[in-house]
Motif scaffolding. Structure first.
Motif, mmCIF file in Angstrom:
data_model
loop_
_atom_site.group_PDB
_atom_site.id
_atom_site.type_symbol
_atom_site.label_atom_id
_atom_site.label_comp_id
_atom_site.label_asym_id
_atom_site.label_seq_id
_atom_site.Cartn_x
_atom_site.Cartn_y
_atom_site.Cartn_z
ATOM 1 N N ALA A 1 48.483 -98.544 51.427
ATOM 2 C CA ALA A 1 49.068 -97.708 52.008
ATOM 3 C C ALA A 1 50.090 -97.985 53.101
ATOM 4 C CB ALA A 1 48.289 -96.185 52.646
ATOM 5 N N LYS A 2 49.887 -99.221 53.585
ATOM 6 C CA LYS A 2 50.816 -100.246 54.568
ATOM 7 C C LYS A 2 51.943 -100.541 53.820
ATOM 8 C CE LYS A 2 46.163 -102.010 56.347
ATOM 9 N NZ LYS A 2 44.669 -103.378 56.657
ATOM 10 N N PHE A 3 52.003 -100.494 52.756
ATOM 11 C CA PHE A 3 53.515 -101.000 52.080
ATOM 12 C C PHE A 3 54.103 -99.878 52.506
ATOM 13 C CE2 PHE A 3 50.483 -103.675 50.061
ATOM 14 C CZ PHE A 3 51.666 -105.098 49.983
ATOM 15 N N ASP A 4 55.721 -100.030 52.613
ATOM 16 C CA ASP A 4 56.717 -98.875 52.721
ATOM 17 C C ASP A 4 56.370 -98.099 51.566
ATOM 18 O OD1 ASP A 4 57.432 -99.741 55.285
ATOM 19 O OD2 ASP A 4 58.037 -100.879 54.486
ATOM 20 N N GLU A 5 56.574 -98.975 50.580
ATOM 21 C CA GLU A 5 56.329 -97.668 49.364
ATOM 22 C C GLU A 5 56.077 -98.655 47.266
ATOM 23 O OE1 GLU A 5 61.322 -96.634 47.988
ATOM 24 O OE2 GLU A 5 61.013 -98.861 48.971
ATOM 25 N N ILE A 6 54.686 -97.154 47.596
ATOM 26 C CA ILE A 6 53.722 -97.882 46.521
ATOM 27 C C ILE A 6 54.122 -97.385 44.780
ATOM 28 C CG2 ILE A 6 51.334 -98.027 46.067
ATOM 29 C CD1 ILE A 6 52.357 -96.680 48.621
ATOM 30 N N ILE A 7 54.483 -98.348 44.127
ATOM 31 C CA ILE A 7 54.019 -98.594 42.605
ATOM 32 C C ILE A 7 53.083 -98.450 41.913
ATOM 33 C CG2 ILE A 7 54.904 -98.314 40.380
ATOM 34 C CD1 ILE A 7 58.131 -98.944 41.838
ATOM 35 N N LEU A 8 51.760 -97.847 41.226
ATOM 36 C CA LEU A 8 50.803 -97.697 40.094
ATOM 37 C C LEU A 8 51.095 -97.955 39.474
ATOM 38 C CD1 LEU A 8 47.871 -96.354 42.159
ATOM 39 C CD2 LEU A 8 49.034 -98.318 42.500
ATOM 40 N N LEU A 9 50.624 -99.003 38.524
ATOM 41 C CA LEU A 9 50.437 -99.659 36.817
ATOM 42 C C LEU A 9 49.314 -98.430 36.508
ATOM 43 C CD1 LEU A 9 52.076 -102.285 35.993
ATOM 44 C CD2 LEU A 9 53.044 -100.356 36.230
ATOM 45 N N ASP A 10 49.255 -98.099 35.064
ATOM 46 C CA ASP A 10 47.890 -98.320 35.236
ATOM 47 C C ASP A 10 45.894 -98.621 34.860
ATOM 48 O OD1 ASP A 10 48.530 -95.171 33.893
ATOM 49 O OD2 ASP A 10 48.571 -96.017 32.214
ATOM 50 N N ILE A 11 45.535 -98.735 34.861
ATOM 51 C CA ILE A 11 44.319 -99.863 35.135
ATOM 52 C C ILE A 11 44.525 -100.783 33.913
ATOM 53 C CG2 ILE A 11 41.984 -100.029 35.268
ATOM 54 C CD1 ILE A 11 41.399 -97.486 36.780
ATOM 55 N N TYR A 12 44.128 -101.536 33.479
ATOM 56 C CA TYR A 12 43.498 -102.981 33.362
ATOM 57 C C TYR A 12 42.177 -103.078 32.936
ATOM 58 C CZ TYR A 12 44.690 -107.402 30.498
ATOM 59 O OH TYR A 12 43.974 -107.821 29.576
ATOM 60 N N PRO A 13 41.938 -102.442 31.526
ATOM 61 C CA PRO A 13 40.835 -102.473 31.353
ATOM 62 C C PRO A 13 40.277 -103.974 30.908
ATOM 63 C CG PRO A 13 42.124 -102.316 29.147
ATOM 64 C CD PRO A 13 43.037 -102.225 30.537
ATOM 65 N N ALA A 14 40.533 -105.004 31.618
ATOM 66 C CA ALA A 14 39.638 -106.640 30.270
ATOM 67 C C ALA A 14 39.110 -106.440 29.780
ATOM 68 C CB ALA A 14 39.481 -107.172 31.889
ATOM 69 N N ARG A 15 37.756 -106.121 30.450
ATOM 70 C CA ARG A 15 35.893 -106.088 29.461
ATOM 71 C C ARG A 15 35.134 -105.202 29.210
ATOM 72 N NH1 ARG A 15 36.116 -109.464 33.982
ATOM 73 N NH2 ARG A 15 34.414 -108.645 35.674
ATOM 74 N N GLU A 16 36.476 -104.042 29.868
ATOM 75 C CA GLU A 16 35.359 -102.564 30.396
ATOM 76 C C GLU A 16 35.871 -101.429 29.170
ATOM 77 O OE1 GLU A 16 34.233 -103.319 34.928
ATOM 78 O OE2 GLU A 16 35.966 -102.102 34.154
ATOM 79 N N LEU A 17 35.055 -100.993 29.124
ATOM 80 C CA LEU A 17 35.640 -99.243 28.881
ATOM 81 C C LEU A 17 35.792 -98.440 30.099
ATOM 82 C CD1 LEU A 17 32.058 -98.636 25.818
ATOM 83 C CD2 LEU A 17 35.292 -99.920 25.933
ATOM 84 N N PRO A 18 36.109 -97.152 29.372
ATOM 85 C CA PRO A 18 36.810 -95.700 30.272
ATOM 86 C C PRO A 18 36.063 -95.729 31.293
ATOM 87 C CG PRO A 18 38.251 -96.123 29.237
ATOM 88 C CD PRO A 18 37.155 -96.971 28.516
ATOM 89 N N ILE A 19 35.849 -95.371 32.841
ATOM 90 C CA ILE A 19 34.795 -94.718 33.529
ATOM 91 C C ILE A 19 35.055 -92.996 33.549
ATOM 92 C CG2 ILE A 19 33.597 -94.670 35.547
ATOM 93 C CD1 ILE A 19 33.663 -97.781 35.602
ATOM 94 N N PRO A 20 34.723 -92.451 32.692
ATOM 95 C CA PRO A 20 35.728 -90.787 33.208
ATOM 96 C C PRO A 20 36.028 -90.542 34.808
ATOM 97 C CG PRO A 20 34.165 -90.521 31.582
ATOM 98 C CD PRO A 20 33.707 -91.960 32.195
ATOM 99 N N GLY A 21 37.321 -90.617 34.751
ATOM 100 C CA GLY A 21 37.523 -89.955 36.285
ATOM 101 C C GLY A 21 38.363 -91.771 36.991
ATOM 102 N N VAL A 22 37.839 -92.201 36.312
ATOM 103 C CA VAL A 22 38.502 -93.225 37.435
ATOM 104 C C VAL A 22 40.254 -93.689 37.003
ATOM 105 C CG1 VAL A 22 38.027 -95.815 37.967
ATOM 106 C CG2 VAL A 22 36.231 -94.386 37.849
ATOM 107 N N THR A 23 40.915 -93.186 37.239
ATOM 108 C CA THR A 23 42.461 -93.902 36.906
ATOM 109 C C THR A 23 43.196 -93.780 38.451
ATOM 110 O OG1 THR A 23 42.903 -90.876 37.355
ATOM 111 C CG2 THR A 23 41.713 -91.576 35.169
ATOM 112 N N SER A 24 44.268 -94.100 37.331
ATOM 113 C CA SER A 24 45.444 -94.800 38.696
ATOM 114 C C SER A 24 45.508 -93.545 39.047
ATOM 115 C CB SER A 24 46.495 -95.271 37.562
ATOM 116 O OG SER A 24 46.347 -97.002 37.655
ATOM 117 N N GLU A 25 46.073 -92.356 38.234
ATOM 118 C CA GLU A 25 45.813 -91.167 39.363
ATOM 119 C C GLU A 25 45.450 -91.021 40.019
ATOM 120 O OE1 GLU A 25 47.572 -90.512 34.781
ATOM 121 O OE2 GLU A 25 45.589 -91.566 36.108
#
Length: 446
Positions: free
Chosen positions: A368-392
């Motif tokens: 939030a300290k930046f003036d503008e923010i763009i988020l990409l989707d989470i990069y999973p690397a070695r993990e499976l998704p966790i329900p509810g944990v998203t970039s949204e």
């Protein structure tokens, strides 16, 4: 284990930054080296250019036939490789010697005087600075990033002195045999491995107990050793700090002397701290003052550590590996120090579902300290998704109206529509591969 008796070394995950440094090391020492990785990359391309055979399909048929001798072949793998990996299981089932990367690094450090850099932040930059400072002393340095001075993650010297990153992930650093070590930081991280911050702290204490000669720690950490700091007294501390033509010029007070007018070009107090850690380690080892000053002044940095891709009057594009809230804060602080009158856009790709979940509020606060923010989707690397944990979810918590979620395909358009002159692309996933396209688009527009 006597590495002299090993003829072939096969790497599973050879394109990893730490794995590829070892592959280069063994190749330069006359071993036959080959390996597997999931995808081709600039790192695997550079390995293939020095005649290391690499394939990108997990299939036993792809293993070179001369690597199928159990007595002559050592297999090295990274913890990021899944447990159902066909080649890894083939080597295990057929009684090959199969070791993690950290175990190989541990064997190498047993045979050398080892200078090890530990910490949840700053390891790669500090070890790269230290490797550069120690290069005239013939040190061999294994780095977790590409040092700009060498365009490599390996600084090849001799076999008497080593510089290594002491990685807390998977407790890897407990395999090392450090003679001189530093600890830069012990913030909560890798809680998917440790569970609680207290377990991580205990792991660092276990690491420091392995240091045979001298431990050096950032002032304020709950560890006993020589301390270093910036603008406050410690065993080693930087003072009289000025910025001259974009370069820090400062003095360092040590336990025995004052070193005057050191020049160092990497921006940000966190990088001054990294330089102080490297200086202290080199001084304890006995490096001459002139060598320390010359090497600090000529250090060019590490790729993806506040790396300028564009630096013009119209636009500044910065590429950085920052993937933890503390690291993002350090980037934002450096931008404000260098460009106090300019708006700044952050493009952030969260790395790991577990890390996003564990530090969601901290991520939201620092972004939030930046003036503008763009988020990409989470990069999973070695993990499976966790329900509810998203970039949204992360985006919804950020207290800043100038924020959007972007696909990779729409990223360039969204960056071009932003109002900021300074753009920072941050993350430890594949966002680094997107930077070149963004750079070309912005140069074309300007």
């Amino acid at each position: 284990m006597n590495l002299q008796h090993i003829h072939n070394i096969y790497f599973i995950g050879i394109g990893g930054i730490g794995m590829s440094a070892l592959a280069r090391y063994f190749k330069s020492n006359g071993k036959s080296v080959a390996g597997y990785d999931k995808t081709a990359s600039p790192i695997t391309n550079s390995l293939e250019s020095i005649d290391i055979s690499i394939h990108y399909e997990d299939a036993i048929k792809n293993i070179p036939i001369n690597f199928l001798n159990t007595e002559k072949t050592l297999v090295v793998y990274t913890p990021a490789v899944p447990k159902n990996h066909l080649e890894l299981n083939y080597f295990i089932d057929n009684k090959f010697t199969v070791l993690k990367r950290a175990e190989i690094l541990g064997i190498i450090t047993q045979e050398t005087f080892c200078m090890a850099v530990a910490g949840t932040h700053g390891k790669t930059t500090t070890s790269s600075i230290l490797g550069h400072v120690m290069a005239p002393s013939k040190a061999t340095a294994f780095l977790g990033g590409i040092a700009e001075n060498y365009n490599s993650n390996l600084i090849l010297g001799e076999d008497k002195l080593s510089v290594v990153e002491a990685d807390e992930f998977d407790r890897s650093f407990l395999k090392l045999s450090p003679n001189i070590a530093c600890v830069t930081s012990m913030d909560a991280d890798h809680l998917d491995i440790y569970g609680q911050h207290e377990e991580l702290l205990q792991s660092f204490k276990d690491f420091t107990a392995k240091v045979s000669n001298t431990l050096i720690v950032a002032k304020g950490l709950p560890l006993t050793g020589l301390t270093y700091a910036v603008n406050e007294e410690a065993d080693y501390y930087a003072t009289n700090i000025n910025i001259v033509n974009g370069t820090y010029v400062f003095d360092v007070v040590t336990p025995t002397k004052t070193i005057n007018k050191i020049h160092f070009s990497l921006p940000g107090k966190h990088n001054l701290m990294n330089a102080m850690a490297a200086l202290a380690m080199a001084d304890v080892y006995g490096v001459e003052e002139a060598q320390i000053k010359n090497q600090l002044a000529s250090f060019k940095g590490v790729q993806r550590r506040f790396s300028y891709k564009i630096k013009s009057d119209e636009c500044v594009l910065i590429d950085d590996y920052a993937h933890h809230p503390t690291e993002i804060t350090a980037v934002e602080s450096s931008i404000r120090e260098l460009y106090p009158d300019q708006k700044a856009l952050v493009v952030f790709q969260p790395h790991l579902f577990s890390r996003t979940k564990d530090f969601v509020n901290d991520f939201a606060e620092t972004l939030a300290k930046f003036d503008e923010i763009i988020l990409l989707d989470i990069y999973p690397a070695r993990e499976l998704p966790i329900p509810g944990v998203t970039s949204e979810w992360l985006l919804s918590i950020i207290n800043n109206q100038n924020k959007i979620l972007s696909t990779k395909r729409e990223l360039i358009k969204n960056i071009q529509q932003a109002n900021s002159k300074v753009i920072a692309m941050l993350g430890a996933g594949d966002i680094g591969l997107l930077v070149k396209d963004v750079e070309q688009a912005l140069k074309k527009r300007s």
